[in-house]
Write a protein that holds these residues in place. Structure first.
Motif, mmCIF file in Angstrom:
data_model
loop_
_atom_site.group_PDB
_atom_site.id
_atom_site.type_symbol
_atom_site.label_atom_id
_atom_site.label_comp_id
_atom_site.label_asym_id
_atom_site.label_seq_id
_atom_site.Cartn_x
_atom_site.Cartn_y
_atom_site.Cartn_z
ATOM 1 N N HIS A 62 21.467 48.471 42.912
ATOM 2 C CA HIS A 62 22.185 47.503 43.746
ATOM 3 C C HIS A 62 23.030 46.525 42.920
ATOM 4 O O HIS A 62 23.686 45.652 43.482
ATOM 5 N N GLN A 63 22.970 46.642 41.590
ATOM 6 C CA GLN A 63 23.793 45.818 40.689
ATOM 7 C C GLN A 63 23.703 44.324 41.033
ATOM 8 O O GLN A 63 24.718 43.614 41.097
ATOM 9 N N VAL A 64 22.492 43.860 41.257
ATOM 10 C CA VAL A 64 22.284 42.503 41.762
ATOM 11 C C VAL A 64 22.879 41.450 40.828
ATOM 12 O O VAL A 64 23.611 40.547 41.263
ATOM 13 N N LYS A 65 22.585 41.543 39.541
ATOM 14 C CA LYS A 65 23.058 40.515 38.610
ATOM 15 C C LYS A 65 24.581 40.516 38.492
ATOM 16 O O LYS A 65 25.211 39.456 38.417
ATOM 17 N N VAL A 66 25.167 41.702 38.490
ATOM 18 C CA VAL A 66 26.629 41.784 38.396
ATOM 19 C C VAL A 66 27.277 41.187 39.645
ATOM 20 O O VAL A 66 28.246 40.426 39.561
ATOM 21 N N LYS A 67 26.743 41.504 40.796
ATOM 22 C CA LYS A 67 27.300 40.957 42.038
ATOM 23 C C LYS A 67 27.138 39.438 42.099
ATOM 24 O O LYS A 67 28.037 38.741 42.590
ATOM 25 N N VAL A 87 32.562 33.933 40.466
ATOM 26 C CA VAL A 87 33.974 33.958 40.076
ATOM 27 C C VAL A 87 34.888 34.042 41.299
ATOM 28 O O VAL A 87 35.917 33.367 41.372
ATOM 29 N N LYS A 88 34.495 34.857 42.271
ATOM 30 C CA LYS A 88 35.350 35.130 43.433
ATOM 31 C C LYS A 88 35.051 34.253 44.643
ATOM 32 O O LYS A 88 35.802 34.282 45.619
ATOM 33 N N SER A 89 33.959 33.514 44.597
ATOM 34 C CA SER A 89 33.543 32.683 45.737
ATOM 35 C C SER A 89 33.333 33.521 46.990
ATOM 36 O O SER A 89 33.763 33.169 48.094
ATOM 37 N N VAL A 90 32.675 34.652 46.798
ATOM 38 C CA VAL A 90 32.320 35.554 47.896
ATOM 39 C C VAL A 90 30.826 35.836 47.798
ATOM 40 O O VAL A 90 30.324 36.119 46.705
ATOM 41 N N PRO A 91 30.074 35.769 48.898
ATOM 42 C CA PRO A 91 28.640 36.055 48.835
ATOM 43 C C PRO A 91 28.369 37.460 48.309
ATOM 44 O O PRO A 91 29.138 38.392 48.609
ATOM 45 N N PRO A 92 27.323 37.642 47.519
ATOM 46 C CA PRO A 92 27.011 38.975 46.983
ATOM 47 C C PRO A 92 26.879 40.037 48.071
ATOM 48 O O PRO A 92 27.184 41.207 47.837
ATOM 49 N N GLU A 93 26.434 39.630 49.250
ATOM 50 C CA GLU A 93 26.244 40.587 50.345
ATOM 51 C C GLU A 93 27.561 41.172 50.839
ATOM 52 O O GLU A 93 27.561 42.170 51.569
ATOM 53 N N LYS A 94 28.669 40.559 50.456
ATOM 54 C CA LYS A 94 29.985 41.053 50.881
ATOM 55 C C LYS A 94 30.710 41.783 49.756
ATOM 56 O O LYS A 94 31.919 41.995 49.814
ATOM 57 N N ILE A 95 29.955 42.175 48.723
ATOM 58 C CA ILE A 95 30.533 42.839 47.560
ATOM 59 C C ILE A 95 29.928 44.231 47.403
ATOM 60 O O ILE A 95 28.715 44.409 47.465
ATOM 61 N N PHE A 96 30.794 45.203 47.201
ATOM 62 C CA PHE A 96 30.365 46.564 46.873
ATOM 63 C C PHE A 96 30.985 46.939 45.540
ATOM 64 O O PHE A 96 32.163 46.638 45.290
ATOM 65 N N LEU A 97 30.215 47.585 44.676
ATOM 66 C CA LEU A 97 30.724 48.035 43.385
ATOM 67 C C LEU A 97 30.790 49.557 43.357
ATOM 68 O O LEU A 97 29.825 50.238 43.729
ATOM 69 N N GLY A 98 31.941 50.059 42.918
ATOM 70 C CA GLY A 98 32.129 51.498 42.852
ATOM 71 C C GLY A 98 32.432 51.961 41.447
ATOM 72 O O GLY A 98 32.835 51.179 40.581
ATOM 73 N N ASN A 99 32.226 53.244 41.210
ATOM 74 C CA ASN A 99 32.571 53.861 39.939
ATOM 75 C C ASN A 99 34.097 53.999 39.909
ATOM 76 O O ASN A 99 34.662 55.063 40.156
ATOM 77 N N GLY A 100 34.748 52.860 39.627
ATOM 78 C CA GLY A 100 36.189 52.749 39.784
ATOM 79 C C GLY A 100 36.522 52.498 41.244
ATOM 80 O O GLY A 100 35.722 52.793 42.151
ATOM 81 N N SER A 101 37.705 51.949 41.509
ATOM 82 C CA SER A 101 38.128 51.760 42.899
ATOM 83 C C SER A 101 38.250 53.090 43.628
ATOM 84 O O SER A 101 38.157 53.141 44.860
ATOM 85 N N ASP A 102 38.431 54.164 42.870
ATOM 86 C CA ASP A 102 38.572 55.475 43.499
ATOM 87 C C ASP A 102 37.318 55.860 44.276
ATOM 88 O O ASP A 102 37.404 56.512 45.323
ATOM 89 N N LEU A 139 28.745 42.157 32.881
ATOM 90 C CA LEU A 139 28.122 40.821 32.863
ATOM 91 C C LEU A 139 28.643 39.987 31.703
ATOM 92 O O LEU A 139 28.925 38.793 31.850
ATOM 93 N N LYS A 140 28.787 40.609 30.527
ATOM 94 C CA LYS A 140 29.333 39.884 29.383
ATOM 95 C C LYS A 140 30.773 39.450 29.638
ATOM 96 O O LYS A 140 31.171 38.328 29.313
#
Length: 356
Positions: free
Chosen positions: A55-60, A66-81, A249-250
């Motif tokens: 779920h990439q909790v720490k990254v989200k 940075v983005k001022s968006v709740p983590p629950e509204k963020i999805f991470l993909g293997n590239g935008s593709d 994260l870095k």
């Protein structure tokens, strides 16, 4: 009226997502014997023998700050593709539904639609590279599930008129995907700020451009919690690897450095535009809100081949609608930009190409 439930494919509604070992455990532990990992480590480093956080909790959480968006509204993909592909897989029924794209634009929308057997309807941009709202509206029917808008656009480099995008959001009952891969190089505001106002909005961003992390393959989708939940249901369990999560994260700790790079790239883009406009065979340099320039010139294909012979690779867009005789040129380092300009002037000296 927008109704997300009507957009979701029926088999996705019924889908029981894969439950990984890490999904069934939460909290802290020191002995992990649940995922059939190699407990002895790996040839690289000890911690790479374990599966990454699905779920990439720490990254989200870091992106959220940075983005001022709740983590629950963020999805991470293997590239935008991956985000693009998942949107088709979740919301478009193969062989039945359709999608609208606005060429010239990013090619993966069309590729992913074809892979997922989704009909593609095209509303080409106007001559000024803005959206043709009348044509777009005429293409939409009850089976249109997704409209793709790339802003700033690739390959034209311009931002779409904000009011036009808002018009689509207010009048379309499907999902409107605003791809902001190049937004950091633009003065335009991100549509991320509008998520609460538009339940049918999905915003794509990436770590590949301004963040300089194309090699990590990390894309971001921002949307309502309901849409994010659907994407999470369908994605592979460990789609973002451990190394990518660690390095992201870095990078997220160095926002100041990223902002400095953005400023430098924009300054070099402005300088390059000024130099290009003085080259005799260049016909036009289009305005840019990205980290590249679309340059119209005499014999663009031959210029492209000449640059290749000098070991310089740009993108030939000559055969793309509205981009006749155009090269797409990324802003490089100072040294790379200088080498490019010298090569272009050598081409001029050898061929005596001039404006007409």
């Amino acid at each position: 009226m927008f109704d997300l439930n009507k957009l979701i494919r029926e088999n996705i509604k019924r889908l029981t997502p894969y439950s990984s070992a890490r999904d069934e455990f939460s909290g802290e532990a020191k002995v992990f014997l649940d995922a059939n990992e190699n407990a002895l480590g790996s040839p690289l480093l000890k911690w790479y023998n374990r599966y990454p956080d699905p779920h990439q909790v720490k990254v989200k959480e870091a992106i959220s700050k940075v983005k001022s968006v709740p983590p629950e509204k963020i999805f991470l993909g293997n590239g935008s593709d991956e985000c693009i592909d998942l949107l088709f897989r979740c919301f478009c029924n193969p062989g039945k539904d359709n999608t609208v794209i606005c060429p010239p634009t990013y090619g993966m929308y069309e590729v992913s639609a074809n892979i997922n057997d989704v009909e593609i309807r095209k509303a080409p941009l106007l001559d000024d590279f803005q959206l043709d709202l009348v044509h777009l509206e005429n293409l939409v029917d009850e089976n249109t599930k997704l409209i793709w808008i790339c802003s700033p656009n690739n390959p034209t480099a311009n931002s779409m008129d904000r009011e036009d995008i808002e018009t689509i959001l207010n009048n379309f009952d499907g999902l409107v995907v605003v791809d902001e891969a190049y937004i950091n190089f633009s003065r335009q505001k991100s549509f991320i700020q509008e998520l609460n106002d538009y339940p049918n909005l999905v915003v794509l961003q990436t770590f590949s451009k301004a963040w300089g992390l194309a090699g990590l393959r990390l894309g971001m989708a921002f949307a309502s919690e309901e849409i994010i939940e659907i994407l999470n249901r369908v994605k592979p369990p460990y789609n973002i690897n451990q190394v990518t999560q660690e390095l992201a994260l870095k990078a997220l700790e160095e926002v100041g450095q990223v902002n400095d790079m953005i400023k430098e790239l924009v300054q070099m883009r402005i300088a390059l535009k000024g130099v290009f406009e003085k080259i005799p065979f260049v016909l036009k340099v289009y305005p840019s809100d990205a980290n590249f320039l679309l340059v119209k010139m005499h014999n663009a294909r031959k210029v492209y081949e000449f640059l290749l012979s000098r070991g310089i690779v740009v993108r030939d867009r000559s055969n793309v609608k509205l981009c006749d005789d155009c090269l797409r040129i990324t802003v490089g380092t100072e040294e790379e930009n200088t080498e490019l300009i010298e090569a272009l002037m050598d081409w001029y000296v050898e061929t005596k190409q001039v404006k007409t």
